[in-house]
Design a protein around this motif. Structure first.
Motif, PDB file in Angstrom:
ATOM      1  N   PHE A   1     -11.350  68.382 -30.573  1.00 13.28           N
ATOM      2  CA  PHE A   1     -10.155  68.249 -29.741  1.00 13.28           C
ATOM      3  C   PHE A   1      -9.686  69.564 -29.120  1.00 13.28           C
ATOM      4  CE2 PHE A   1      -5.456  67.991 -29.300  1.00 13.28           C
ATOM      5  CZ  PHE A   1      -5.408  67.017 -28.315  1.00 13.28           C
ATOM      6  N   VAL A   2      -9.402  70.560 -29.944  1.00 15.77           N
ATOM      7  CA  VAL A   2      -8.762  71.785 -29.434  1.00 15.77           C
ATOM      8  C   VAL A   2      -9.663  72.514 -28.445  1.00 15.77           C
ATOM      9  CG1 VAL A   2      -7.765  74.011 -30.064  1.00 15.77           C
ATOM     10  CG2 VAL A   2      -7.394  72.020 -31.524  1.00 15.77           C
TER      11      VAL A   2
ATOM     12  N   ARG B   1      -4.934  88.219  -6.924  1.00 15.34           N
ATOM     13  CA  ARG B   1      -4.815  86.796  -7.267  1.00 15.34           C
ATOM     14  C   ARG B   1      -5.729  86.398  -8.421  1.00 15.34           C
ATOM     15  NH1 ARG B   1      -5.639  83.529  -1.903  1.00 15.34           N
ATOM     16  NH2 ARG B   1      -7.091  85.241  -1.474  1.00 15.34           N
ATOM     17  N   LEU B   2      -6.913  86.980  -8.482  1.00 12.08           N
ATOM     18  CA  LEU B   2      -7.807  86.686  -9.607  1.00 12.08           C
ATOM     19  C   LEU B   2      -7.208  87.207 -10.908  1.00 12.08           C
ATOM     20  CD1 LEU B   2     -10.482  85.518 -10.588  1.00 12.08           C
ATOM     21  CD2 LEU B   2     -11.561  87.718 -10.069  1.00 12.08           C
ATOM     22  N   LEU B   3      -6.617  88.381 -10.878  1.00 15.93           N
ATOM     23  CA  LEU B   3      -5.943  88.917 -12.060  1.00 15.93           C
ATOM     24  C   LEU B   3      -4.819  87.995 -12.508  1.00 15.93           C
ATOM     25  CD1 LEU B   3      -5.376  91.145 -14.138  1.00 15.93           C
ATOM     26  CD2 LEU B   3      -4.020  92.319 -12.383  1.00 15.93           C
ATOM     27  N   ALA B   4      -4.046  87.472 -11.563  1.00 17.44           N
ATOM     28  CA  ALA B   4      -2.955  86.562 -11.908  1.00 17.44           C
ATOM     29  C   ALA B   4      -3.490  85.303 -12.594  1.00 17.44           C
ATOM     30  CB  ALA B   4      -2.173  86.188 -10.654  1.00 17.44           C
ATOM     31  N   ALA B   5      -4.580  84.764 -12.058  1.00 14.84           N
ATOM     32  CA  ALA B   5      -5.173  83.568 -12.670  1.00 14.84           C
ATOM     33  C   ALA B   5      -5.639  83.861 -14.087  1.00 14.84           C
ATOM     34  CB  ALA B   5      -6.338  83.069 -11.809  1.00 14.84           C
ATOM     35  N   HIS B   6      -6.184  85.047 -14.306  1.00 14.08           N
ATOM     36  CA  HIS B   6      -6.714  85.376 -15.621  1.00 14.08           C
ATOM     37  C   HIS B   6      -5.615  85.678 -16.630  1.00 14.08           C
ATOM     38  CE1 HIS B   6     -11.190  86.183 -14.576  1.00 14.08           C
ATOM     39  NE2 HIS B   6     -10.700  85.130 -13.924  1.00 14.08           N
ATOM     40  N   ILE B   7      -4.513  86.214 -16.188  1.00 16.45           N
ATOM     41  CA  ILE B   7      -3.368  86.381 -17.085  1.00 16.45           C
ATOM     42  C   ILE B   7      -2.847  85.021 -17.518  1.00 16.45           C
ATOM     43  CG2 ILE B   7      -0.972  87.159 -17.193  1.00 16.45           C
ATOM     44  CD1 ILE B   7      -1.801  89.522 -15.427  1.00 16.45           C
ATOM     45  N   VAL B   8      -2.823  84.075 -16.590  1.00 11.73           N
ATOM     46  CA  VAL B   8      -2.430  82.707 -16.938  1.00 11.73           C
ATOM     47  C   VAL B   8      -3.378  82.141 -17.990  1.00 11.73           C
ATOM     48  CG1 VAL B   8      -2.265  80.344 -16.065  1.00 11.73           C
ATOM     49  CG2 VAL B   8      -1.265  82.224 -14.752  1.00 11.73           C
ATOM     50  N   GLN B   9      -4.678  82.381 -17.822  1.00 13.10           N
ATOM     51  CA  GLN B   9      -5.641  81.867 -18.805  1.00 13.10           C
ATOM     52  C   GLN B   9      -5.360  82.407 -20.204  1.00 13.10           C
ATOM     53  OE1 GLN B   9      -9.648  83.331 -18.663  1.00 13.10           O
ATOM     54  NE2 GLN B   9     -10.482  81.541 -19.715  1.00 13.10           N
ATOM     55  N   ILE B  10      -5.146  83.706 -20.311  1.00  8.89           N
ATOM     56  CA  ILE B  10      -4.872  84.300 -21.624  1.00  8.89           C
ATOM     57  C   ILE B  10      -3.641  83.671 -22.257  1.00  8.89           C
ATOM     58  CG2 ILE B  10      -4.163  86.430 -22.777  1.00  8.89           C
ATOM     59  CD1 ILE B  10      -5.913  87.954 -20.761  1.00  8.89           C
ATOM     60  N   LEU B  11      -2.600  83.495 -21.466  1.00 10.22           N
ATOM     61  CA  LEU B  11      -1.345  82.960 -21.996  1.00 10.22           C
ATOM     62  C   LEU B  11      -1.490  81.503 -22.431  1.00 10.22           C
ATOM     63  CD1 LEU B  11       1.210  84.524 -19.471  1.00 10.22           C
ATOM     64  CD2 LEU B  11       0.742  85.235 -21.827  1.00 10.22           C
ATOM     65  N   VAL B  12      -2.162  80.682 -21.632  1.00 13.38           N
ATOM     66  CA  VAL B  12      -2.239  79.263 -21.983  1.00 13.38           C
ATOM     67  C   VAL B  12      -3.185  79.033 -23.162  1.00 13.38           C
ATOM     68  CG1 VAL B  12      -1.597  78.478 -19.676  1.00 13.38           C
ATOM     69  CG2 VAL B  12      -4.015  78.747 -20.248  1.00 13.38           C
ATOM     70  N   ILE B  13      -4.272  79.808 -23.249  1.00 16.46           N
ATOM     71  CA  ILE B  13      -5.157  79.660 -24.413  1.00 16.46           C
ATOM     72  C   ILE B  13      -4.422  80.090 -25.678  1.00 16.46           C
ATOM     73  CG2 ILE B  13      -7.219  80.564 -25.544  1.00 16.46           C
ATOM     74  CD1 ILE B  13      -8.612  80.620 -22.873  1.00 16.46           C
ATOM     75  N   ALA B  14      -3.732  81.222 -25.616  1.00 16.02           N
ATOM     76  CA  ALA B  14      -2.985  81.684 -26.782  1.00 16.02           C
ATOM     77  C   ALA B  14      -1.938  80.655 -27.200  1.00 16.02           C
ATOM     78  CB  ALA B  14      -2.329  83.031 -26.483  1.00 16.02           C
ATOM     79  N   GLY B  15      -1.238  80.084 -26.233  1.00 16.69           N
ATOM     80  CA  GLY B  15      -0.216  79.098 -26.550  1.00 16.69           C
ATOM     81  C   GLY B  15      -0.785  77.810 -27.112  1.00 16.69           C
ATOM     82  N   TRP B  16      -1.820  77.290 -26.467  1.00 17.33           N
ATOM     83  CA  TRP B  16      -2.423  76.018 -26.897  1.00 17.33           C
ATOM     84  C   TRP B  16      -3.023  76.118 -28.293  1.00 17.33           C
ATOM     85  CZ3 TRP B  16      -2.776  70.981 -26.421  1.00 17.33           C
ATOM     86  CH2 TRP B  16      -3.906  70.306 -26.866  1.00 17.33           C
ATOM     87  N   VAL B  17      -3.814  77.133 -28.525  1.00 19.82           N
ATOM     88  CA  VAL B  17      -4.482  77.262 -29.822  1.00 19.82           C
ATOM     89  C   VAL B  17      -3.468  77.594 -30.915  1.00 19.82           C
ATOM     90  CG1 VAL B  17      -6.280  78.465 -31.112  1.00 19.82           C
ATOM     91  CG2 VAL B  17      -6.625  77.952 -28.700  1.00 19.82           C
TER      92      VAL B  17
ATOM     93  N   THR C   1      -1.637  74.162 -31.697  1.00 16.04           N
ATOM     94  CA  THR C   1      -2.438  73.133 -32.358  1.00 16.04           C
ATOM     95  C   THR C   1      -2.987  73.603 -33.702  1.00 16.04           C
ATOM     96  OG1 THR C   1      -4.332  73.859 -31.024  1.00 16.04           O
ATOM     97  CG2 THR C   1      -3.088  71.950 -30.234  1.00 16.04           C
ATOM     98  N   MET C   2      -3.672  74.749 -33.720  1.00 17.98           N
ATOM     99  CA  MET C   2      -4.295  75.207 -34.951  1.00 17.98           C
ATOM    100  C   MET C   2      -3.277  75.784 -35.923  1.00 17.98           C
ATOM    101  SD  MET C   2      -7.395  74.287 -34.621  1.00 17.98           S
ATOM    102  CE  MET C   2      -8.043  75.065 -36.106  1.00 17.98           C
ATOM    103  N   GLY C   3      -2.265  76.473 -35.398  1.00 15.20           N
ATOM    104  CA  GLY C   3      -1.213  76.965 -36.282  1.00 15.20           C
ATOM    105  C   GLY C   3      -0.518  75.822 -36.992  1.00 15.20           C
ATOM    106  N   PHE C   4      -0.228  74.759 -36.259  1.00  9.24           N
ATOM    107  CA  PHE C   4       0.414  73.579 -36.854  1.00  9.24           C
ATOM    108  C   PHE C   4      -0.483  72.941 -37.905  1.00  9.24           C
ATOM    109  CE2 PHE C   4       1.720  69.015 -36.539  1.00  9.24           C
ATOM    110  CZ  PHE C   4       3.005  69.176 -37.038  1.00  9.24           C
ATOM    111  N   LEU C   5      -1.783  72.851 -37.601  1.00  9.57           N
ATOM    112  CA  LEU C   5      -2.715  72.263 -38.564  1.00  9.57           C
ATOM    113  C   LEU C   5      -2.783  73.093 -39.843  1.00  9.57           C
ATOM    114  CD1 LEU C   5      -4.953  70.228 -39.320  1.00  9.57           C
ATOM    115  CD2 LEU C   5      -6.576  71.768 -38.207  1.00  9.57           C
ATOM    116  N   PHE C   6      -2.891  74.408 -39.727  1.00  6.35           N
ATOM    117  CA  PHE C   6      -2.962  75.248 -40.928  1.00  6.35           C
ATOM    118  C   PHE C   6      -1.661  75.170 -41.740  1.00  6.35           C
ATOM    119  CE2 PHE C   6      -6.411  77.679 -38.669  1.00  6.35           C
ATOM    120  CZ  PHE C   6      -7.402  77.389 -39.598  1.00  6.35           C
TER     121      PHE C   6
END
Length: 496
Positions: free
Chosen positions: A172-173, A420-436, A439-444
Motif C-alpha cells: 500500500f504505502v 520550476r523543476l526545483l519547486a516540483a522536487h521540493i514538493v516531492q520531498i515534502l509529500v513523501i515525508a508527510g505520507w510515509v 502511514t508508517m508512523g501510525f502503524l508503528f
C-alpha cells in the motif's frame, strides 16, 4: 515502446505495377512478404525490450542478497539469523501483497492521480502496456524499499512486526508513492501527457525519493518509536559503539548492491530498442543506458573516497563500514538524476552525499537515535539530496531525450533551466515525508500499543537467534564452544 511496423498496401502498390500481367496479385504478394518481415522485426524489438527488463529485474533482485549480507554483517552475531530471515520475508510477503494489491495501486490505469485501480492480481496480463517482466521489475523495487526499513529497527523488534510492516509497505504505502511519480496518471509524474506539476513533473528516474526516501523515512519512524538498543547510549546520552560482527559480510553485501544497481538505474529506462532521432545512428537509448551506468559508478566512487578521508579526519581511522555506507549513499543520491546529468555532475553528487551522510550520523548521535544500518540517514538523507541535485544539474538535452514531447520542459537550475523543476522536487520531498510519516508512523504506534513491536529486555540481551529462531547462526560467537562441549576437550587442545 517499440515503434509501429511499416506497412505495405497492395492497393497503393498495384498502381506502380501497371505493366505487369497481374498487377494486383503481384502487389499482394510483395506486400504480404514485406508485412511478414516487418512484423518479425517488431516481434524482435518486443523480445529485446522484454529480455532487457527481465535481466534488469534479475540484477535488482540480487540486491536482496546484498541487503541480507550487509544487514547480517552490520548486526551482532546473536541476531544474524533474525535479520537474514526478515530479508527473506520482505521478498516473500512483498511478492504476494504486491501481486494482489501493490502493482494495481501503483500502475493500474487509466486511473486518477492518487491511486491506480486496475490489474489487481495481474488481471488482464499481459497487455499492450505491461508484460510480466515489468511486474517482476517493479516488485523488486517494492521489496527494496522494505529491505531498507528492516535495517533501521534491527536487533530489538518482534518478528511479527516485520511481517506486518513489510506487507503494509509493499502492498500500500510504497505503491501509492510510485503511482504519484512514475505512473502516467500520477499527479506529479514527469510522464504525464498534460497538466505537469510546475510544467515539469518530478524527475525521479530510478527512485531516490520513491524507493530510498520511502524506505528510509519508514525506518526513521520505526527506529524512533521502537527506541534504541539496550546499551547504545549511556545515562548521560553518550553513544557507545556497537559494531557489527562481520566486516566481510558488509563488503560482500556492498559489492552485491553495487552490482545490482546496474539493473536498478540503467534498467529504469525499461526499453533499450529505441533510437534518438533518425534510425541507423550509433546514438540511441542504448547509449543513455551505458551513460547512466557510468554516472552511477562515478557517484558511488566519489562518495566512497570522500567518506574515507572525511571519517579519517573525524575519527583518525580508515573505517571499512563507513566507506561502504558512503558508497551506498552516493548510489542512493544519484538514483534520481542518473539519466539526465553529465558524468562530471555525478562526482559532485557523490561528494555532497558523503557529507550529508556524515552530518546526519552526527545528528543521530546527538539526538540518541539508533539505526544499526544507518538506513534512515543513508537512504532518506542522501535520497533527499539526490532529488535536490537533479533539479540543479539536469541537462536539457538528456531531459528531452528521456521525457520527449515537451521541448520547453524545465531542466536544471544551475544549467539555465529555471527554478520550476526545483519547486516540483521540493514538493516531492515534502509529500513523501508527510505520507510515509503518517502511514508508517501510525502503524508503528499501533504495533507498540498492542505490544507487538519491541522484544523483551531479556530476549534482547540473549539475542534473537536463540529466543525467536531456535538456535544460532554460528556455533557461538567465538566459533569453538560447541565443538569443545562435544569433544569434551580443553580449549587449548582444540585445533581451529
Amino acid at each position: 515502446m517499440v515503434a509501429a511496423p511499416a506497412t505495405c498496401s497492395a492497393a497503393d502498390l498495384s498502381s506502380f505495377l501497371t505493366g505487369a500481367t497481374n498487377a494486383t496479385a503481384a502487389a499482394e504478394y510483395i506486400c504480404n512478404n514485406f508485412n511478414t518481415v516487418s512484423n518479425k522485426f517488431l516481434d524482435a524489438g518486443h523480445a529485446v525490450d522484454t529480455i532487457f527488463i527481465f535481466f534488469s529485474a534479475c540484477l535488482v533482485f540480487v540486491m536482496q542478497l546484498g541487503f541480507a549480507m550487509l544487514c547480517a554483517g552490520s548486526v551482532r552475531a546473536k541476531n544474524t539469523m533474525n535479520i537474514m530471515l526478515t530479508n527473506v520475508l520482505d521478498a516473500a510477503a512483498g511478492g504476494l501483497f504486491y501481486y494482489l494489491f501493490g502493482f494495481a495501486f501503483a500502475f493500474g490505469g487509466p486511473s486518477n492521480g492518487f491511486i491506480g485501480d486496475h490489474n489487481f492480481g495481474l488481471n488482464n496480463f499481459p497487455s499492450e502496456t505491461f508484460d510480466f517482466s515489468y511486474f517482476l521489475y517493479q516488485w523488486c523495487f517494492a521489496i527494496a524499499a522494505a529491505g531498507i526499513t528492516s535495517g533501521s529497527i534491527a536487533e530489538r523488534t518482534q518478528f511479527v512486526a516485520y511481517l506486518i510492516y513489510s506487507s503494509f509497505l509493499t502492498g500500500f504505502v510504497y505503491p501509492i508513492v510510485s503511482h504519484w511519480f512514475w505512473s502516467g496518471d500520477g499527479w506529479a509524474s514527469a510522464s504525464r501527457s498534460d497538466n505537469l506539476l510546475f510544467g515539469s513533473g518530478v524527475i525521479d528516474f530510478a527512485g531516490s525519493g520513491v524507493v530510498h526516501m520511502v524506505g528510509g523515512i519508514a525506518g526513521l519512524w520505526g527506529a524512533i518509536i521502537v527506541g534504541p538498543r539496550i546499551g547504545r547510549f549511556d545515562h548521560n546520552g553518550k553513544p557507545a559503539v556497537m559494531r557489527g560482527h562481520s566486516g566481510t559480510l558488509v563488503v560482500l553485501g556492498t559489492f552485491l548492491l553495487w552490482f545490482g544497481w546496474y539493473g536498478f538505474n540503467p534498467g529504469s529506462f525499461l526499453v533499450i530498442f529505441k533510437a534518438y532521432g533518425e534510425s541507423g545512428s550509433f546514438y540511441g537509448q542504448w547509449s543513455a543506458i551505458g551513460r547512466t551506468a557510468v554516472i552511477t559508478t562515478l557517484a558511488g566512487c566519489s562518495a566512497a573516497l570522500t567518506t574515507l578521508f572525511g571519517k579519517k579526519l573525524q575519527s583518525g581511522h580508515w573505517n571499512l563500514t563507513d566507506v561502504c555506507n558512503g558508497l551506498l549513499g552516493g548510489f542512493a543520491a544519484i538514483t534520481a538524476g542518473c539519466s539526465v546529468v553529465d558524468p562530471w555532475a555525478a562526482i559532485i553528487c557523490g561528494f555532497v552525499a558523503a557529507w550529508v551522510l556524515i552530518g546526519f550520523n552526527l545528528l543521530a548521535d546527538k539526538f540518541q537515535y539508533d539505526d544499526p544500518l544507518e538506513a534512515a540517514q543513508l537512504h532518506a538523507g542522501c535520497g533527499s539530496w539526490g532529488i535536490i541535485f537533479t533539479s540543479l544539474f539536469a541537462k536539457k538535452q538528456y531531459v528531452n531525450e528521456v521525457y520527449p514531447g515537451n521541448p520547453n520542459r524545465p531542466y536544471g537550475l544551475f544549467l539555465g533551466g529555471g527554478g520550476r523543476l526545483l519547486a516540483a522536487h521540493i514538493v516531492q520531498i515534502l509529500v513523501i515525508a508527510g505520507w510515509v510519516s503518517f502511514t508508517m508512523g501510525f502503524l508503528f504506534l499501533i504495533l507498540k500499543k498492542l505490544q507487538l513491536l519491541r522484544i523483551s529486555a531479556d530476549d534482547e540481551m540473549a539475542g534473537m537467534d536463540v529466543t525467536s529462531h531456535g538456535g544460532r547462526a554460528y556455533e557461538d560467537e567465538n566459533g569453538i564452544g560447541e565443538r569443545k562441549m562435544a569433544l569434551q576437550l580443553p580449549v587449548t587442545d582444540l585445533v581451529v
